[in-house]
Design an enzyme around this catalytic site. Structure first.
Site, short mmCIF file in Angstrom:
data_model
loop_
_atom_site.label_atom_id
_atom_site.label_comp_id
_atom_site.label_asym_id
_atom_site.label_seq_id
_atom_site.Cartn_x
_atom_site.Cartn_y
_atom_site.Cartn_z
CB ILE A 156 -1.16 -0.08 1.22
CG1 ILE A 156 -1.97 -1.04 1.12
CG2 ILE A 156 -1.76 1.31 1.22
CD1 ILE A 156 -2.87 -1.54 2.21
CG ASP A 175 9.58 -0.64 5.21
OD1 ASP A 175 10.26 -1.59 5.73
OD2 ASP A 175 8.83 -0.55 4.82
CB CYS A 206 4.37 0.33 9.23
SG CYS A 206 3.90 1.56 10.50
N PRO A 207 2.52 -2.32 9.50
CG PRO A 207 3.41 -4.17 9.45
CD PRO A 207 3.47 -3.07 9.01
CB THR A 233 -5.22 4.45 5.21
OG1 THR A 233 -4.04 4.29 4.37
CG2 THR A 233 -6.01 5.87 4.86
CB SER A 234 -1.84 1.49 8.62
OG SER A 234 -1.32 0.15 8.49
NE ARG A 235 -5.47 -3.83 11.16
CZ ARG A 235 -6.02 -3.91 9.80
NH1 ARG A 235 -6.07 -2.65 9.04
NH2 ARG A 235 -6.20 -4.95 9.06
CG ASP A 259 -10.33 4.32 6.26
OD1 ASP A 259 -11.50 4.68 6.25
OD2 ASP A 259 -10.01 3.25 5.88
CD GLU A 264 -10.84 0.20 13.10
OE1 GLU A 264 -10.19 1.20 12.67
OE2 GLU A 264 -11.26 -0.82 12.36
CG HIS A 296 -11.00 -0.24 8.70
ND1 HIS A 296 -10.63 -0.71 9.74
CD2 HIS A 296 -10.63 -0.67 7.57
CE1 HIS A 296 -9.66 -1.49 9.29
NE2 HIS A 296 -9.53 -1.26 8.14
P1 NAD Z 1 2.96 -4.75 3.46
O1 NAD Z 1 3.17 -5.94 4.50
O2 NAD Z 1 3.03 -4.98 2.12
O3 NAD Z 1 3.79 -3.67 3.97
C1 NAD Z 1 3.89 -3.35 5.49
C2 NAD Z 1 5.45 -2.58 5.35
O4 NAD Z 1 5.61 -2.15 6.59
C3 NAD Z 1 6.57 -3.59 5.01
O5 NAD Z 1 7.41 -3.07 4.07
C4 NAD Z 1 7.17 -3.45 6.52
O6 NAD Z 1 8.81 -3.85 6.06
C5 NAD Z 1 6.94 -2.22 6.81
N1 NAD Z 1 7.23 -2.32 8.21
C6 NAD Z 1 7.19 -2.99 9.36
N2 NAD Z 1 7.76 -2.59 10.35
C7 NAD Z 1 8.05 -1.14 10.38
C8 NAD Z 1 8.48 -0.19 11.10
N3 NAD Z 1 8.59 -0.51 12.45
N4 NAD Z 1 8.51 1.04 10.60
C9 NAD Z 1 8.28 1.22 9.17
N5 NAD Z 1 7.69 0.51 8.30
C10 NAD Z 1 7.64 -0.83 8.71
O7 NAD Z 1 1.32 -4.40 4.08
P2 NAD Z 1 0.31 -3.71 3.32
O8 NAD Z 1 -0.59 -4.64 2.44
O9 NAD Z 1 0.97 -2.43 2.31
O10 NAD Z 1 -0.62 -3.04 4.29
C11 NAD Z 1 -0.23 -1.98 5.24
C12 NAD Z 1 -1.32 -1.81 6.42
O11 NAD Z 1 -2.45 -1.45 5.84
C13 NAD Z 1 -1.72 -3.24 6.79
O12 NAD Z 1 -0.76 -3.78 8.04
C14 NAD Z 1 -3.09 -3.02 7.25
O13 NAD Z 1 -3.10 -2.73 8.74
C15 NAD Z 1 -3.55 -1.74 6.39
N6 NAD Z 1 -4.74 -1.95 5.65
C16 NAD Z 1 -5.74 -1.12 5.84
C17 NAD Z 1 -6.93 -1.36 4.99
C18 NAD Z 1 -7.93 -0.07 5.15
O14 NAD Z 1 -9.17 -0.48 4.65
N7 NAD Z 1 -7.74 0.93 5.49
C19 NAD Z 1 -6.73 -2.22 4.05
C20 NAD Z 1 -5.67 -3.14 4.02
C21 NAD Z 1 -4.66 -2.83 4.85
#
Ligand code: NAD
Length: 335
Positions: A156, A175, A206-207, A233-235, A259, A264, A296
Site C-alpha cells: 500500500i 521502513d 506499516c502494520p 489508513t493502516s491501523r 480511516d 474502532e 475503515h
Molecule cells: P505490507 O506487508 O505489504 O507492507 C508493510 C510494510 O511495513 C513492510 O514493508 C514492512 O517492512 C513495513 N514495516 C514493518 N515494520 C515497520 C516499522 N517499524 N517502521 C516502518 N515500516 C515498517 O502491508 P500492506 O498491504 O502495505 O498494508 C499495510 C497496512 O495497511 C496493513 O498492515 C493493514 O493494517 C492496513 N490496511 C488497511 C486497510 C484499510 O481498509 N484501511 C486495508 C488493507 C490494509
C-alpha cells in the site's frame, strides 16, 4: 461440504461470497456478530471460521475453537494484529489471509483524504448545496513540490508513492526493509527523526506491531512541522489519539485524516446514529475542523471485495482439503 462460520458479516460480504462460491465448494453461515470469547459458541459444529479486522481471536477464543475441533481460520483482510499468533501456533491452528487484494484501493483512499483535507471538498459540497459560492475558508495548499513521509513501503505504501510521484511530491521513506521499487521511483530512505522533521504530509502504511504501536506519540509529534498533515489508513493503534488531540488543540499539527481508529471496534461498521456517543476521545477528534474521519472504508471497492471473496474461498477450499497453498496466503504454518 465444509461448513464455514463467517463472523462480523454484512450484506455485502454475503453478496460477494455467494457470487464467487458458484460451484458451492463451501457452505457459508453468516453471523453479524463479532467473534469474541463470548460469541465463540456460535462456531461449534463448523469446520472453519472466517473473520475480519475487529474480530478478536485471543487466547480464550482460540482455545475454544480448538476444543470444537476447528483447525482453520481465514482472515478476509491483510492485517492480523487481532490474532494471538503464539497461541494459534501452539494450538496448531491454520491461518490464512488475503495479503494483497487491492493496494491501489487503499492508496487512492489515502490520497483522497489528503486532497479532501487540503482542498476542503467536504465543506465545498455543503456550501454549494446552499448556494453559498464564497471561497473564504476554503484555501488549500498545492501538493506539487511538497515532501511526503511514507512510513511502511510495502504494497500500500508503494501504491501511494506511485500516485504521489505523479503529483510531483518529494518522497521520504521509513521502513526496516527498503523497497527497491520505491528507490527506483526516486524515494529517499531516511531515519525516523528526519522523516518527522522534514515532511509536510506523513502517511502511515506499516502494520500494527509491538514496535509500531503508538509510533505517533507525544515525542514524535513534537518533531513534526506545526502545519503538517498526518494520514492513517493502516491501523488505529499506530496513533496515540490523546497525544494527537493535544497536538491539534495546541496547533502543533495542521491536519489529521484517519480511516482507522484505536478503539474502532466499538464503533466502526455499525449505524450508531441514534445512540449517545460513549467514546469521548473519538467525540473530541470529530469536532476539529481540520480532522477528517472515514470508518475503515479504504478497502471498500468492488474490485477489492471481489478479490477478497475469491481469495478467501480459494484459501479455505485448499486448507480444508489439505491441498497445497501458496506461502503468501498462509500466516501459519509457514511453508
Ligand atoms: P505490507 O506487508 O505489504 O507492507 C508493510 C510494510 O511495513 C513492510 O514493508 C514492512 O517492512 C513495513 N514495516 C514493518 N515494520 C515497520 C516499522 N517499524 N517502521 C516502518 N515500516 C515498517 O502491508 P500492506 O498491504 O502495505 O498494508 C499495510 C497496512 O495497511 C496493513 O498492515 C493493514 O493494517 C492496513 N490496511 C488497511 C486497510 C484499510 O481498509 N484501511 C486495508 C488493507 C490494509
Amino acid at each position: 461440504m465444509h461448513q464455514v462460520a463467517v463472523f462480523s458479516s454484512k450484506q455485502y460480504d454475503q453478496v460477494f461470497f455467494q457470487r464467487f462460491n458458484q460451484d458451492n465448494k463451501l457452505s457459508f453461515s453468516f453471523f453479524d456478530t463479532k467473534l469474541t470469547a463470548n460469541t465463540v459458541e456460535l462456531a461449534k459444529d463448523f469446520d472453519a471460521v472466517c473473520i475480519f479486522v475487529n474480530d478478536q481471536a485471543d487466547k480464550a477464543t482460540l482455545t475454544q475453537l480448538k476444543s470444537f475441533g476447528i483447525q482453520t481460520i481465514a482472515l478476509r483482510c491483510a492485517g492480523f494484529n487481532n490474532i494471538d499468533m503464539p497461541t494459534a501456533k501452539s494450538l496448531g491452528i491454520n491461518i490464512c489471509r488475503v495479503p494483497e487484494y487491492s493496494p491501489e484501493a487503499v492508496a487512492e483512499h489515502t490520497v483522497g483524504l489528503m486532497l479532501t483535507l487540503s482542498r476542503k471538498f467536504h465543506k465545498a459540497y455543503n456550501r454549494i448545496r446552499e448556494d453559498n459560492f464564497a471561497l473564504d475558508g476554503l484555501m488549500g495548499f498545492t501538493l506539487h513540490g511538497k515532501t511526503v513521509g511514507i512510513i511502511g513501503t510495502g504494497n500500500i505504501g508503494l501504491a501511494t508513492i506511485k500516485i504521489l510521484v505523479g503529483f510531483g511530491c518529494k518522497i521520504l521513506c521509513l521502513d526496516p526493509e527498503p523497497n527497491d521499487a520505491a528507490i527506483a521511483l526516486g524515494c529517499q530512505y531516511v531515519n525516523q527523526e528526519q522523516l518527522f522533521k522534514s515532511s509536510d504530509i506523513i502517511s502511515l502504511h506499516c502494520p500494527l506491531l509491538p514496535a509500531t504501536h503508538h509510533i505517533i506519540n507525544q515525542d514524535t509529534l513534537a518533531l513534526v512541522k506545526p502545519t503538517a498533515m498526518l494520514i492513517n489508513t493502516s491501523r488505529g493503534g499506530l496513533i496515540d489519539s490523546k497525544a494527537v488531540i493535544d497536538a491539534l488543540k495546541s496547533k502543533h499539527l495542521g491536519y489529521l485524516g484517519i480511516d482507522v481508529y484505536e478503539l474502532e471496534s466499538n464503533l466502526f461498521f455499525e449505524n450508531l446514529s441514534g445512540e449517545i456517543m460513549q467514546d469521548d476521545i473519538f467525540a473530541r477528534l470529530s469536532t476539529f475542523p481540520n480532522v477528517l474521519i472515514t470508518g475503515h472504508q479504504g478497502f471498500f471497492t468492488e474490485e477489492a471485495l471481489s478479490t477478497i471473496a475469491q481469495t478467501t474461498i480459494d484459501n479455505l477450499t485448499k486448507l480444508l482439503n489439505d491441498e497445497r497453498i501458496e506461502s503468501e496466503f498462509l500466516l501459519y504454518p509457514q511453508i
